[in-house]
Motif scaffolding. Structure first.
Motif, PDB file in Angstrom:
ATOM      1  N   MET A 159      -3.412 -13.353  -0.728  1.00  0.00           N
ATOM      2  CA  MET A 159      -3.043 -12.662  -1.964  1.00  0.00           C
ATOM      3  C   MET A 159      -2.498 -13.643  -3.003  1.00  0.00           C
ATOM      4  SD  MET A 159      -4.048  -9.626  -1.684  1.00  0.00           S
ATOM      5  CE  MET A 159      -3.278  -8.889  -3.127  1.00  0.00           C
ATOM      6  N   THR A 160      -1.816 -14.678  -2.553  1.00  0.00           N
ATOM      7  CA  THR A 160      -1.320 -15.696  -3.482  1.00  0.00           C
ATOM      8  C   THR A 160      -2.477 -16.377  -4.195  1.00  0.00           C
ATOM      9  OG1 THR A 160       0.663 -16.108  -2.166  1.00  0.00           O
ATOM     10  CG2 THR A 160      -0.016 -17.847  -3.676  1.00  0.00           C
ATOM     11  N   ALA A 161      -3.508 -16.743  -3.437  1.00  0.00           N
ATOM     12  CA  ALA A 161      -4.673 -17.411  -4.028  1.00  0.00           C
ATOM     13  C   ALA A 161      -5.424 -16.483  -4.969  1.00  0.00           C
ATOM     14  CB  ALA A 161      -5.598 -17.920  -2.926  1.00  0.00           C
ATOM     15  N   LEU A 162      -5.547 -15.195  -4.591  1.00  0.00           N
ATOM     16  CA  LEU A 162      -6.255 -14.248  -5.457  1.00  0.00           C
ATOM     17  C   LEU A 162      -5.528 -14.046  -6.777  1.00  0.00           C
ATOM     18  CD1 LEU A 162      -7.380 -11.523  -2.867  1.00  0.00           C
ATOM     19  CD2 LEU A 162      -8.778 -13.318  -3.906  1.00  0.00           C
ATOM     20  N   VAL A 163      -4.211 -13.942  -6.729  1.00  0.00           N
ATOM     21  CA  VAL A 163      -3.439 -13.786  -7.967  1.00  0.00           C
ATOM     22  C   VAL A 163      -3.584 -15.027  -8.844  1.00  0.00           C
ATOM     23  CG1 VAL A 163      -1.101 -13.588  -8.921  1.00  0.00           C
ATOM     24  CG2 VAL A 163      -1.802 -12.123  -7.030  1.00  0.00           C
ATOM     25  N   GLU A 164      -3.585 -16.195  -8.226  1.00  0.00           N
ATOM     26  CA  GLU A 164      -3.751 -17.430  -8.993  1.00  0.00           C
ATOM     27  C   GLU A 164      -5.109 -17.474  -9.681  1.00  0.00           C
ATOM     28  OE1 GLU A 164      -3.105 -20.560  -6.220  1.00  0.00           O
ATOM     29  OE2 GLU A 164      -0.899 -20.412  -6.317  1.00  0.00           O
ATOM     30  N   LYS A 165      -6.150 -16.973  -9.010  1.00  0.00           N
ATOM     31  CA  LYS A 165      -7.497 -17.009  -9.571  1.00  0.00           C
ATOM     32  C   LYS A 165      -7.762 -15.906 -10.586  1.00  0.00           C
ATOM     33  CE  LYS A 165      -9.619 -17.346  -5.452  1.00  0.00           C
ATOM     34  NZ  LYS A 165     -10.748 -17.417  -4.482  1.00  0.00           N
ATOM     35  N   TYR A 166      -7.227 -14.690 -10.315  1.00  0.00           N
ATOM     36  CA  TYR A 166      -7.627 -13.527 -11.103  1.00  0.00           C
ATOM     37  C   TYR A 166      -6.475 -12.820 -11.813  1.00  0.00           C
ATOM     38  CZ  TYR A 166     -11.620 -14.151  -7.963  1.00  0.00           C
ATOM     39  OH  TYR A 166     -12.670 -14.677  -7.257  1.00  0.00           O
ATOM     40  N   GLY A 167      -5.259 -13.193 -11.540  1.00  0.00           N
ATOM     41  CA  GLY A 167      -4.124 -12.478 -12.111  1.00  0.00           C
ATOM     42  C   GLY A 167      -3.773 -11.254 -11.268  1.00  0.00           C
ATOM     43  N   GLU A 168      -2.887 -10.456 -11.801  1.00  0.00           N
ATOM     44  CA  GLU A 168      -2.395  -9.276 -11.063  1.00  0.00           C
ATOM     45  C   GLU A 168      -3.391  -8.124 -11.045  1.00  0.00           C
ATOM     46  OE1 GLU A 168       0.309  -9.086  -9.328  1.00  0.00           O
ATOM     47  OE2 GLU A 168       1.349 -10.912  -9.953  1.00  0.00           O
ATOM     48  N   GLY A 169      -4.391  -8.174 -11.940  1.00  0.00           N
ATOM     49  CA  GLY A 169      -5.391  -7.121 -11.975  1.00  0.00           C
ATOM     50  C   GLY A 169      -4.936  -5.896 -12.742  1.00  0.00           C
ATOM     51  N   ASP A 170      -5.765  -4.860 -12.715  1.00  0.00           N
ATOM     52  CA  ASP A 170      -5.491  -3.605 -13.411  1.00  0.00           C
ATOM     53  C   ASP A 170      -4.947  -2.571 -12.427  1.00  0.00           C
ATOM     54  OD1 ASP A 170      -6.597  -4.588 -15.864  1.00  0.00           O
ATOM     55  OD2 ASP A 170      -8.601  -4.245 -15.032  1.00  0.00           O
ATOM     56  N   SER A 171      -4.481  -1.472 -12.974  1.00  0.00           N
ATOM     57  CA  SER A 171      -4.099  -0.348 -12.116  1.00  0.00           C
ATOM     58  C   SER A 171      -5.333   0.117 -11.347  1.00  0.00           C
ATOM     59  CB  SER A 171      -3.552   0.801 -12.968  1.00  0.00           C
ATOM     60  OG  SER A 171      -2.375   0.412 -13.636  1.00  0.00           O
ATOM     61  N   HIS A 172      -5.106   0.613 -10.139  1.00  0.00           N
ATOM     62  CA  HIS A 172      -6.234   1.089  -9.354  1.00  0.00           C
ATOM     63  C   HIS A 172      -6.849   2.327  -9.996  1.00  0.00           C
ATOM     64  CE1 HIS A 172      -5.184  -1.161  -5.390  1.00  0.00           C
ATOM     65  NE2 HIS A 172      -5.226  -1.958  -6.445  1.00  0.00           N
ATOM     66  N   MET A 173      -8.088   2.605  -9.653  1.00  0.00           N
ATOM     67  CA  MET A 173      -8.881   3.601 -10.365  1.00  0.00           C
ATOM     68  C   MET A 173      -9.494   4.574  -9.375  1.00  0.00           C
ATOM     69  SD  MET A 173     -12.006   0.984 -11.073  1.00  0.00           S
ATOM     70  CE  MET A 173     -13.138   0.595  -9.725  1.00  0.00           C
ATOM     71  N   ALA A 174      -9.852   5.745  -9.852  1.00  0.00           N
ATOM     72  CA  ALA A 174     -10.606   6.695  -9.035  1.00  0.00           C
ATOM     73  C   ALA A 174     -11.957   6.067  -8.680  1.00  0.00           C
ATOM     74  CB  ALA A 174     -10.800   7.997  -9.807  1.00  0.00           C
ATOM     75  N   PRO A 175     -12.472   6.300  -7.475  1.00  0.00           N
ATOM     76  CA  PRO A 175     -11.987   7.241  -6.457  1.00  0.00           C
ATOM     77  C   PRO A 175     -10.940   6.674  -5.496  1.00  0.00           C
ATOM     78  CG  PRO A 175     -14.083   6.342  -5.762  1.00  0.00           C
ATOM     79  CD  PRO A 175     -13.804   5.750  -7.119  1.00  0.00           C
ATOM     80  N   LEU A 176     -10.312   5.559  -5.839  1.00  0.00           N
ATOM     81  CA  LEU A 176      -9.233   5.034  -5.001  1.00  0.00           C
ATOM     82  C   LEU A 176      -8.018   5.952  -5.065  1.00  0.00           C
ATOM     83  CD1 LEU A 176      -9.379   1.268  -6.040  1.00  0.00           C
ATOM     84  CD2 LEU A 176     -10.164   2.240  -3.883  1.00  0.00           C
ATOM     85  N   PRO A 177      -7.223   5.993  -3.997  1.00  0.00           N
ATOM     86  CA  PRO A 177      -5.976   6.766  -4.028  1.00  0.00           C
ATOM     87  C   PRO A 177      -4.880   5.969  -4.731  1.00  0.00           C
ATOM     88  CG  PRO A 177      -6.192   5.680  -1.926  1.00  0.00           C
ATOM     89  CD  PRO A 177      -7.463   5.365  -2.676  1.00  0.00           C
ATOM     90  N   PRO A 178      -3.750   6.588  -5.036  1.00  0.00           N
ATOM     91  CA  PRO A 178      -2.624   5.853  -5.616  1.00  0.00           C
ATOM     92  C   PRO A 178      -2.165   4.740  -4.683  1.00  0.00           C
ATOM     93  CG  PRO A 178      -2.302   8.219  -5.871  1.00  0.00           C
ATOM     94  CD  PRO A 178      -3.480   8.038  -4.963  1.00  0.00           C
ATOM     95  N   GLU A 179      -1.801   3.601  -5.262  1.00  0.00           N
ATOM     96  CA  GLU A 179      -1.399   2.434  -4.480  1.00  0.00           C
ATOM     97  C   GLU A 179      -0.123   2.685  -3.678  1.00  0.00           C
ATOM     98  OE1 GLU A 179      -1.729  -1.237  -7.082  1.00  0.00           O
ATOM     99  OE2 GLU A 179      -2.228   0.360  -8.499  1.00  0.00           O
ATOM    100  N   SER A 180       0.705   3.602  -4.141  1.00  0.00           N
ATOM    101  CA  SER A 180       2.001   3.827  -3.509  1.00  0.00           C
ATOM    102  C   SER A 180       1.902   4.354  -2.075  1.00  0.00           C
ATOM    103  CB  SER A 180       2.827   4.812  -4.346  1.00  0.00           C
ATOM    104  OG  SER A 180       2.151   6.057  -4.467  1.00  0.00           O
ATOM    105  N   ILE A 181       0.737   4.904  -1.706  1.00  0.00           N
ATOM    106  CA  ILE A 181       0.594   5.508  -0.373  1.00  0.00           C
ATOM    107  C   ILE A 181       0.656   4.453   0.731  1.00  0.00           C
ATOM    108  CG2 ILE A 181      -0.911   6.855   1.138  1.00  0.00           C
ATOM    109  CD1 ILE A 181      -2.046   8.195  -1.356  1.00  0.00           C
ATOM    110  N   THR A 182      -0.012   3.311   0.523  1.00  0.00           N
ATOM    111  CA  THR A 182      -0.134   2.311   1.598  1.00  0.00           C
ATOM    112  C   THR A 182       0.178   0.882   1.173  1.00  0.00           C
ATOM    113  OG1 THR A 182      -2.475   1.893   1.153  1.00  0.00           O
ATOM    114  CG2 THR A 182      -1.951   3.689   2.682  1.00  0.00           C
ATOM    115  N   THR A 183       0.415   0.646  -0.117  1.00  0.00           N
ATOM    116  CA  THR A 183       0.578  -0.713  -0.658  1.00  0.00           C
ATOM    117  C   THR A 183      -0.596  -1.595  -0.231  1.00  0.00           C
ATOM    118  OG1 THR A 183       2.970  -0.407  -0.359  1.00  0.00           O
ATOM    119  CG2 THR A 183       2.234  -2.582  -1.046  1.00  0.00           C
TER     120      THR A 183
END
Length: 210
Positions: A159-183
């Motif tokens: 996850m450290t490498a992904l953040v370095e390459k792409y940043g924190e990203g956007d909020s998750h989107m449908a059809p994904l569930p809310p991130e708070s359920i499982t992190t």
């Protein structure tokens, strides 16, 4: 070489064309039976066209694709739901896996997971899921879904490498569930018309039976 750090996925949904190369490569790697799909590509769409009194039309139609699999969550509800300890989160890389000889195929993990990651192999009477291609990682290779994607939509790394390459990203989107359920350990680059995770005004437009 696997590093001593949490691994996760990056998905650039702005580039996904819905070709399902990741989906098919994943199934082929493990010769998964019909109905078991560890990585799935969903088309999500909706909206409508309306006619005005002056005869003109307005529309808010949208559609986009999303490649979804196990996100090797930091708070995996599948692990919590498993009554035998068969489902576990590995130390060192955080990949969630299954000890098959402990699995009783009760499907509690599948009912708990909002990503539909654990799936039952009815022939062998055991739960299955994405294993993070841990054998390939040990050989210094990336996951098969990442390598199969012709549009470079996916990446898998710490996850450290992904953040370095792409940043924190956007909020998750449908059809994904809310991130708070499982992190989930997932960074998403969302398309322009992305609908909110766990909601939205659209629906899944395709099935993933392969």
């Amino acid at each position: 070489m696997i590093k001593d750090e949490q691994y996760g996925f990056y998905v650039d949904a702005t580039k996904c064309t819905g070709c399902k190369a990741c989906h098919v490569a994943c199934k082929d790697r493990k010769d998964l039976p019909l109905g078991v799909t560890w990585r799935r590509v969903y088309e999500y769409g909706g909206g409508s066209v309306t006619e005005s009194n002056d005869g003109t039309f307005a529309q808010n139609v949208f559609a986009y694709y999303s490649s979804i699999g196990c996100n090797h969550c930091s708070d995996p509800v599948c692990v919590k739901a498993c009554p035998t300890g068969a489902m576990f989160k590995r130390t060192g890389d955080g990949i969630v896996q299954i000890t098959e000889n402990l699995c009783i195929a009760c499907e509690a993990c599948a009912r708990a997971c909002p990503y539909d990651a654990p799936q039952i192999d009815n022939d062998r009477k055991v739960m299955t899921k994405c294993d993070g291609c841990s054998d390939r990682l040990e050989e210094g290779k990336n996951t098969i879904c990442v390598e199969a994607c012709p549009m470079r939509v996916l990446d898998f790394d710490t996850m450290t490498a992904l953040v370095e390459k792409y940043g924190e990203g956007d909020s998750h989107m449908a059809p994904l569930p809310p991130e708070s359920i499982t992190t989930p350990n997932l960074i998403v680059k969302a398309p322009r018309d992305a609908q909110p995770a766990g909601g939205g005004t659209g629906q899944i437009l395709n099935d993933n039976e392969v």
